[in-house]
Design a protein around this motif. Structure first.
Motif, PDB file in Angstrom:
ATOM      1  N   CYS A 116       1.831   9.184  22.129  1.00  0.00           N
ATOM      2  CA  CYS A 116       1.776  10.295  21.678  1.00  0.00           C
ATOM      3  C   CYS A 116       2.869  10.778  21.634  1.00  0.00           C
ATOM      4  CB  CYS A 116       0.834  11.628  21.956  1.00  0.00           C
ATOM      5  SG  CYS A 116       1.331  13.591  21.379  1.00  0.00           S
ATOM      6  N   VAL A 117       3.935  11.467  20.803  1.00  0.00           N
ATOM      7  CA  VAL A 117       5.112  11.700  21.143  1.00  0.00           C
ATOM      8  C   VAL A 117       5.796  13.381  21.699  1.00  0.00           C
ATOM      9  CG1 VAL A 117       7.860  12.095  20.486  1.00  0.00           C
ATOM     10  CG2 VAL A 117       6.734   9.697  20.120  1.00  0.00           C
ATOM     11  N   ASN A 118       5.787  13.717  22.622  1.00  0.00           N
ATOM     12  CA  ASN A 118       5.363  15.175  23.140  1.00  0.00           C
ATOM     13  C   ASN A 118       6.915  15.679  23.037  1.00  0.00           C
ATOM     14  OD1 ASN A 118       2.890  16.158  23.451  1.00  0.00           O
ATOM     15  ND2 ASN A 118       3.070  14.020  24.392  1.00  0.00           N
ATOM     16  N   VAL A 119       7.401  16.536  22.192  1.00  0.00           N
ATOM     17  CA  VAL A 119       8.873  16.846  22.012  1.00  0.00           C
ATOM     18  C   VAL A 119       8.982  18.185  22.944  1.00  0.00           C
ATOM     19  CG1 VAL A 119      10.817  18.260  20.832  1.00  0.00           C
ATOM     20  CG2 VAL A 119       9.494  16.450  19.896  1.00  0.00           C
ATOM     21  N   LEU A 120       9.822  17.713  23.563  1.00  0.00           N
ATOM     22  CA  LEU A 120       9.364  18.815  24.993  1.00  0.00           C
ATOM     23  C   LEU A 120      10.762  20.113  23.926  1.00  0.00           C
ATOM     24  CD1 LEU A 120       9.642  17.350  28.121  1.00  0.00           C
ATOM     25  CD2 LEU A 120       8.011  18.059  26.781  1.00  0.00           C
ATOM     26  N   LEU A 128       7.090  21.743  21.934  1.00  0.00           N
ATOM     27  CA  LEU A 128       7.585  21.955  20.595  1.00  0.00           C
ATOM     28  C   LEU A 128       7.126  21.288  19.840  1.00  0.00           C
ATOM     29  CD1 LEU A 128       9.925  23.514  20.213  1.00  0.00           C
ATOM     30  CD2 LEU A 128      11.626  21.902  20.288  1.00  0.00           C
ATOM     31  N   ALA A 129       6.582  19.680  19.914  1.00  0.00           N
ATOM     32  CA  ALA A 129       6.334  19.429  18.473  1.00  0.00           C
ATOM     33  C   ALA A 129       5.146  17.700  19.417  1.00  0.00           C
ATOM     34  CB  ALA A 129       7.095  18.718  17.462  1.00  0.00           C
ATOM     35  N   THR A 130       4.552  17.406  18.573  1.00  0.00           N
ATOM     36  CA  THR A 130       3.954  16.593  18.765  1.00  0.00           C
ATOM     37  C   THR A 130       3.456  15.250  17.612  1.00  0.00           C
ATOM     38  OG1 THR A 130       0.835  17.426  18.469  1.00  0.00           O
ATOM     39  CG2 THR A 130       2.628  17.747  20.751  1.00  0.00           C
ATOM     40  N   HIS A 179       3.415   4.296  14.085  1.00  0.00           N
ATOM     41  CA  HIS A 179       3.246   4.556  12.534  1.00  0.00           C
ATOM     42  C   HIS A 179       2.503   6.352  12.541  1.00  0.00           C
ATOM     43  CE1 HIS A 179       4.023   0.877  10.079  1.00  0.00           C
ATOM     44  NE2 HIS A 179       3.528   0.859  11.498  1.00  0.00           N
ATOM     45  N   VAL A 180       2.909   6.911  12.222  1.00  0.00           N
ATOM     46  CA  VAL A 180       2.496   8.869  12.935  1.00  0.00           C
ATOM     47  C   VAL A 180       1.331   8.816  12.015  1.00  0.00           C
ATOM     48  CG1 VAL A 180       2.820  10.988  12.290  1.00  0.00           C
ATOM     49  CG2 VAL A 180       5.051   9.084  12.719  1.00  0.00           C
ATOM     50  N   VAL A 181       0.439   9.019  12.627  1.00  0.00           N
ATOM     51  CA  VAL A 181      -1.013   9.693  12.125  1.00  0.00           C
ATOM     52  C   VAL A 181      -1.380  11.197  11.663  1.00  0.00           C
ATOM     53  CG1 VAL A 181      -1.830   6.802  12.552  1.00  0.00           C
ATOM     54  CG2 VAL A 181      -2.239   8.337  14.193  1.00  0.00           C
ATOM     55  N   ASP A 182      -0.859  11.727  12.516  1.00  0.00           N
ATOM     56  CA  ASP A 182      -1.142  13.101  13.364  1.00  0.00           C
ATOM     57  C   ASP A 182      -0.336  13.893  14.210  1.00  0.00           C
ATOM     58  OD1 ASP A 182      -2.551  15.439  12.988  1.00  0.00           O
ATOM     59  OD2 ASP A 182      -3.862  15.192  14.592  1.00  0.00           O
ATOM     60  N   THR A 183       0.227  15.068  13.826  1.00  0.00           N
ATOM     61  CA  THR A 183       1.292  15.481  14.160  1.00  0.00           C
ATOM     62  C   THR A 183       0.925  17.128  14.106  1.00  0.00           C
ATOM     63  OG1 THR A 183       2.203  16.496  11.279  1.00  0.00           O
ATOM     64  CG2 THR A 183       2.816  14.717  12.795  1.00  0.00           C
TER      65      THR A 183
END
Length: 158
Positions: free
Chosen positions: A70-74, A112-114, A134-138
């Motif tokens: 998971c990429v957690n945008v700070l 801010l976003a995931t 590969h993005v599977v959820d946001t």
């Protein structure tokens, strides 16, 4: 470095403002993560992102082994969290609120976003690796981004 002075190269790159993320995963049931400013959108169709973890990272091999992250945008309020995840070792998740996402990877509360991803390709990038996800959820939160510019943190003013 093909004739370029490394310090000068770092100084020049520092003039490019970036957002900050924390990349997380669950590896053998344990949360793992690291701060990452080398992150970018890659493709809308299919939805993909790109990140570049340092080869010296001790967290990245564990995340790669997990196969999903998971990429957690700070947000601007998360500078201390960024600094905590930027160091090697220790329990980075101590006191950090998170929930498991679709892939099980930690979604850090207040981000801010995931973007949850399955691991795509890994390519040579010098002292880093170039990784596709590969993005599977946001998910989207609220607030302003935490920015990194010229070796310091700042925020966006509209």
């Amino acid at each position: 470095m093909s004739g370029l002075d490394q310090a000068r190269f770092r100084e020049v790159l520092g003039h490019f403002a970036t957002g900050i993320t924390i990349v997380t995963a669950l590896e053998e049931g344990e949360p793992v993560g690291f701060s990452c400013q080398s992150f970018s959108a890659l493709s809308l169709d299919p939805p993909m992102v790109l990140l570049a973890p340092a080869r010296s990272s001790t967290s990245w091999p564990r995340i790669a082994k997990a196969g999903a992250f998971c990429v957690n945008v700070l947000g601007e309020h998360q500078e201390a969290l960024c600094r905590a995840f930027a160091v090697s070792g220790g329990d980075k998740f101590s006191g950090v609120e998170w929930t498991p996402g679709t892939t099980g990877a930690p979604r850090i509360t207040g981000s801010l976003a995931t973007l949850e991803c399955t691991l795509g390709s890994i390519h040579d990038g010098g002292d880093h690796e170039l990784v596709t996800g590969h993005v599977v959820d946001t998910d989207v939160g609220e607030g302003a981004p935490l920015l990194f510019y010229r070796s310091g943190f700042g925020h966006f003013v509209a």
